[in-house]
Design a protein around this motif. Structure first.
Motif, PDB file in Angstrom:
ATOM      1  N   TYR A   1       1.104   6.732  -9.747  1.00  0.00           N
ATOM      2  CA  TYR A   1      -0.021   6.882  -8.854  1.00  0.00           C
ATOM      3  C   TYR A   1       0.921   7.657  -7.675  1.00  0.00           C
ATOM      4  CZ  TYR A   1      -3.445   6.457  -4.835  1.00  0.00           C
ATOM      5  OH  TYR A   1      -4.399   6.828  -4.172  1.00  0.00           O
ATOM      6  N   GLY A   2       0.521   9.031  -7.774  1.00  0.00           N
ATOM      7  CA  GLY A   2       1.201   9.807  -6.634  1.00  0.00           C
ATOM      8  C   GLY A   2       2.786   9.964  -7.054  1.00  0.00           C
ATOM      9  N   ASP A   3       3.525   9.606  -5.945  1.00  0.00           N
ATOM     10  CA  ASP A   3       4.928   9.512  -6.314  1.00  0.00           C
ATOM     11  C   ASP A   3       5.368   8.262  -6.520  1.00  0.00           C
ATOM     12  OD1 ASP A   3       4.428   8.667  -3.931  1.00  0.00           O
ATOM     13  OD2 ASP A   3       5.889   9.963  -2.721  1.00  0.00           O
ATOM     14  N   TYR A   4       4.510   7.229  -6.966  1.00  0.00           N
ATOM     15  CA  TYR A   4       4.799   5.842  -7.246  1.00  0.00           C
ATOM     16  C   TYR A   4       4.896   5.588  -8.824  1.00  0.00           C
ATOM     17  CZ  TYR A   4       4.847   4.392  -2.338  1.00  0.00           C
ATOM     18  OH  TYR A   4       5.166   4.114  -0.875  1.00  0.00           O
TER      19      TYR A   4
ATOM     20  N   ARG B   1       0.842  -1.168   0.241  1.00  0.00           N
ATOM     21  CA  ARG B   1      -0.251  -0.114  -0.075  1.00  0.00           C
ATOM     22  C   ARG B   1       0.833   1.207   0.050  1.00  0.00           C
ATOM     23  NH1 ARG B   1      -4.162   0.178   3.798  1.00  0.00           N
ATOM     24  NH2 ARG B   1      -3.715  -1.942   4.328  1.00  0.00           N
ATOM     25  N   PRO B   2       0.396   2.341  -0.507  1.00  0.00           N
ATOM     26  CA  PRO B   2       0.932   3.673  -0.478  1.00  0.00           C
ATOM     27  C   PRO B   2       1.796   3.952   0.816  1.00  0.00           C
ATOM     28  CG  PRO B   2      -0.752   3.923  -1.952  1.00  0.00           C
ATOM     29  CD  PRO B   2      -1.052   2.617  -1.069  1.00  0.00           C
ATOM     30  N   GLY B   3       2.748   4.255   1.153  1.00  0.00           N
ATOM     31  CA  GLY B   3       3.430   4.657   2.319  1.00  0.00           C
ATOM     32  C   GLY B   3       4.168   3.556   2.948  1.00  0.00           C
ATOM     33  N   ASP B   4       4.132   2.374   2.475  1.00  0.00           N
ATOM     34  CA  ASP B   4       4.983   1.174   2.932  1.00  0.00           C
ATOM     35  C   ASP B   4       6.508   1.369   2.456  1.00  0.00           C
ATOM     36  OD1 ASP B   4       2.658   0.123   3.930  1.00  0.00           O
ATOM     37  OD2 ASP B   4       2.886  -1.451   2.323  1.00  0.00           O
ATOM     38  N   GLN B   5       6.835   2.231   1.495  1.00  0.00           N
ATOM     39  CA  GLN B   5       8.096   2.553   1.224  1.00  0.00           C
ATOM     40  C   GLN B   5       8.583   3.609   1.513  1.00  0.00           C
ATOM     41  OE1 GLN B   5       7.175   0.128  -3.190  1.00  0.00           O
ATOM     42  NE2 GLN B   5       9.294   1.106  -3.136  1.00  0.00           N
TER      43      GLN B   5
ATOM     44  N   MET C   1       9.111  -3.542 -11.013  1.00  0.00           N
ATOM     45  CA  MET C   1       9.938  -2.576  -9.869  1.00  0.00           C
ATOM     46  C   MET C   1       9.059  -1.414  -9.506  1.00  0.00           C
ATOM     47  SD  MET C   1      13.576  -2.258 -11.762  1.00  0.00           S
ATOM     48  CE  MET C   1      13.133  -2.076 -13.258  1.00  0.00           C
ATOM     49  N   LEU C   2       8.443  -1.571  -8.446  1.00  0.00           N
ATOM     50  CA  LEU C   2       7.632  -0.533  -7.751  1.00  0.00           C
ATOM     51  C   LEU C   2       8.656   0.492  -7.119  1.00  0.00           C
ATOM     52  CD1 LEU C   2       4.925   0.754  -7.296  1.00  0.00           C
ATOM     53  CD2 LEU C   2       4.835  -0.621  -5.261  1.00  0.00           C
ATOM     54  N   ILE C   3       8.463   1.854  -7.628  1.00  0.00           N
ATOM     55  CA  ILE C   3       9.523   2.708  -7.273  1.00  0.00           C
ATOM     56  C   ILE C   3       8.823   4.089  -6.526  1.00  0.00           C
ATOM     57  CG2 ILE C   3      11.394   4.615  -7.888  1.00  0.00           C
ATOM     58  CD1 ILE C   3      11.955   2.345 -10.294  1.00  0.00           C
ATOM     59  N   ARG C   4       9.251   4.561  -5.506  1.00  0.00           N
ATOM     60  CA  ARG C   4       8.786   5.772  -5.018  1.00  0.00           C
ATOM     61  C   ARG C   4       9.739   6.728  -5.076  1.00  0.00           C
ATOM     62  NH1 ARG C   4       6.472   6.880   1.283  1.00  0.00           N
ATOM     63  NH2 ARG C   4       5.631   8.978   0.632  1.00  0.00           N
ATOM     64  N   LEU C   5       9.288   7.735  -5.992  1.00  0.00           N
ATOM     65  CA  LEU C   5      10.270   8.644  -6.137  1.00  0.00           C
ATOM     66  C   LEU C   5      10.519   9.969  -5.125  1.00  0.00           C
ATOM     67  CD1 LEU C   5       8.760   9.735  -9.868  1.00  0.00           C
ATOM     68  CD2 LEU C   5      10.698   8.167  -9.049  1.00  0.00           C
TER      69      LEU C   5
ATOM     70  N   GLU D   1      -9.522  -1.114  -0.600  1.00  0.00           N
ATOM     71  CA  GLU D   1      -8.820  -1.326   0.761  1.00  0.00           C
ATOM     72  C   GLU D   1      -7.820  -0.620   0.880  1.00  0.00           C
ATOM     73  OE1 GLU D   1      -8.744  -5.491   1.903  1.00  0.00           O
ATOM     74  OE2 GLU D   1     -10.545  -5.818   0.559  1.00  0.00           O
ATOM     75  N   GLY D   2      -7.257   0.170  -0.281  1.00  0.00           N
ATOM     76  CA  GLY D   2      -6.069   0.970  -0.272  1.00  0.00           C
ATOM     77  C   GLY D   2      -4.787   0.284  -0.590  1.00  0.00           C
ATOM     78  N   PHE D   3      -4.734  -1.136  -1.319  1.00  0.00           N
ATOM     79  CA  PHE D   3      -3.582  -1.682  -1.909  1.00  0.00           C
ATOM     80  C   PHE D   3      -3.470  -1.248  -3.152  1.00  0.00           C
ATOM     81  CE2 PHE D   3      -5.149  -4.178   1.912  1.00  0.00           C
ATOM     82  CZ  PHE D   3      -3.913  -4.336   2.686  1.00  0.00           C
TER      83      PHE D   3
END
Length: 370
Positions: A284-287, A233-237, A261-265, A347-349
């Motif tokens: 999605y947002g910064d992902y 979910r967002p915020g895990d990284q 690869m899931l990257i959070r910028l 569910e936010g995932f």
């Protein structure tokens, strides 16, 4: 010295003892040869070729118990060869129809593990039984003759008499009256023929149905999960981090083409982000999410330099800029890494919005640079 009667309709000297001399085509006209019986032609050709018969074994007496037993042995051997070929087709064609679907996996089912060995077993048995049947037929039913013969010179005479010899060999084989063998030969020939043709080119089951090289297991609503199966979910990284994710489907973490690869910028990377045309809403947002399979040679892209925003392939040092749609900026790769469109569910995932819109990996490496 005896003379030979060479008039049309005569035996052409076959009934005259002693050796024959001279050129056959000069001694016999095509009409004379056509008027002779097959047996006469066979004998005449043999005498002109200087054949010396050293030994003759006529084989079992027609209708005897010995012949009947040999016919049963040969017939059943050919029949079993056809049955094994038919079982090969049952295994090959029946997978996914009336038999379980086989699939490649690290720990497949018993059926998946036995699929290829069964194909090899039934094909090997079938071809082995074909050979055994031919050997039995030759040894137990065919007449055996040992003879010495001169080479042919290719004349018309030789062609006619050789043809008569070949036809005579067929009649001497006993096949016309041994119905069990001829029927089992027909069944075996049909089954073995189909068995040998079936695996060629997917004639029965096309393995390319559904464009397997152009799609993966990702689809709308499929969750992004870690290798242990836990959803993300967002915020895990943390900003500037990378995590490898897979589709939440059976065996998804074993499908190499679906690795993503899931990257959070970081905030400054978000400001610099210039997505590819038509893919501005794929993140999605910064992902953002990109295929882990290098477009050069299929190696796993596994190194991320957050300071330079570069993804690095360790095999041949291709580098991709995540702020420019994973465009290749160094190395042999000429195509951008495909981007997976993502969003979140109720569910936010994280979930995929669709499959990749282009093929992953090096399969299509001859496409133009993007």
């Amino acid at each position: 010295m005896s003379t030979r009667d060479t008039r049309p309709g005569s035996a052409g000297g076959v009934d005259t003892p002693g050796p024959l001399h001279g050129g056959p085509d000069d001694d016999y006209t095509p009409e004379q040869l056509a008027a002779m019986r097959r047996e006469e032609l066979d004998l005449l050709g043999a005498r002109y070729d200087g054949v010396e018969v050293l030994h003759v074994d006529p084989g079992p007496e027609p209708g005897s118990r010995l012949e009947q037993r040999a016919v049963r042995q040969v017939g059943w051997t050919f029949f079993l060869a056809g049955v094994c070929a038919f079982l090969f087709l049952v295994v090959y064609v029946g997978s996914g129809w009336f038999l379980p679907e086989w699939q490649w996996a690290d720990e497949g089912s018993a059926w998946s593990a036995m699929f290829t060995p069964l194909l090899g077993l039934f094909m090997g048995l079938s071809l082995t039984l074909v050979g055994v049947g031919l050997v039995l037929y030759t040894k137990k039913l065919l007449p055996h003759e040992t003879a010495v013969q001169d080479k042919h010179d290719g004349s018309h005479f030789d062609r006619v008499t050789t043809g008569a010899t070949l036809v005579g060999g067929y009649h001497n084989s006993g096949l016309p009256r041994r119905k069990l063998i001829t029927r089992s030969l027909g069944f075996m020939g049909a089954a073995v023929g189909v068995m040998l043709i079936a695996p060629l080119g997917g004639l029965i089951k096309n393995p390319n149905t559904g464009n397997p090289l152009g799609r993966t297991s990702w689809a709308e609503g499929i969750r992004l999960v870690r290798i242990d199966g836990s959803p993300v979910r967002p915020g895990d990284q943390q900003p500037g981090s990378l995590e490898t994710v897979f589709p939440a489907v059976p065996g998804g973490n074993l499908e190499s083409d679906a690795a993503t690869m899931l990257i959070r910028l970081r905030p400054e990377q978000v400001d610099e982000d210039r997505p590819r045309e038509g893919q501005a809403d794929f993140g999605y947002g910064d992902y953002v999410a990109y295929s882990k399979i290098c477009t050069h040679a299929g190696c796993p892209v596994s190194l991320y330099e957050q300071e330079t925003s570069r993804l690095l392939c360790p095999c041949h040092q291709s580098q991709f800029d995540v702020t420019q749609g994973a465009k290749p900026i160094f190395g042999p790769a000429t195509r951008s890494l495909p981007q997976l469109p993502i969003t979140v569910d109720d569910e936010g995932f994280f979930v995929a919005r669709s499959d990749y819109i282009e093929a992953v990996g090096p399969t299509y490496w001859n496409r133009e640079r993007i």
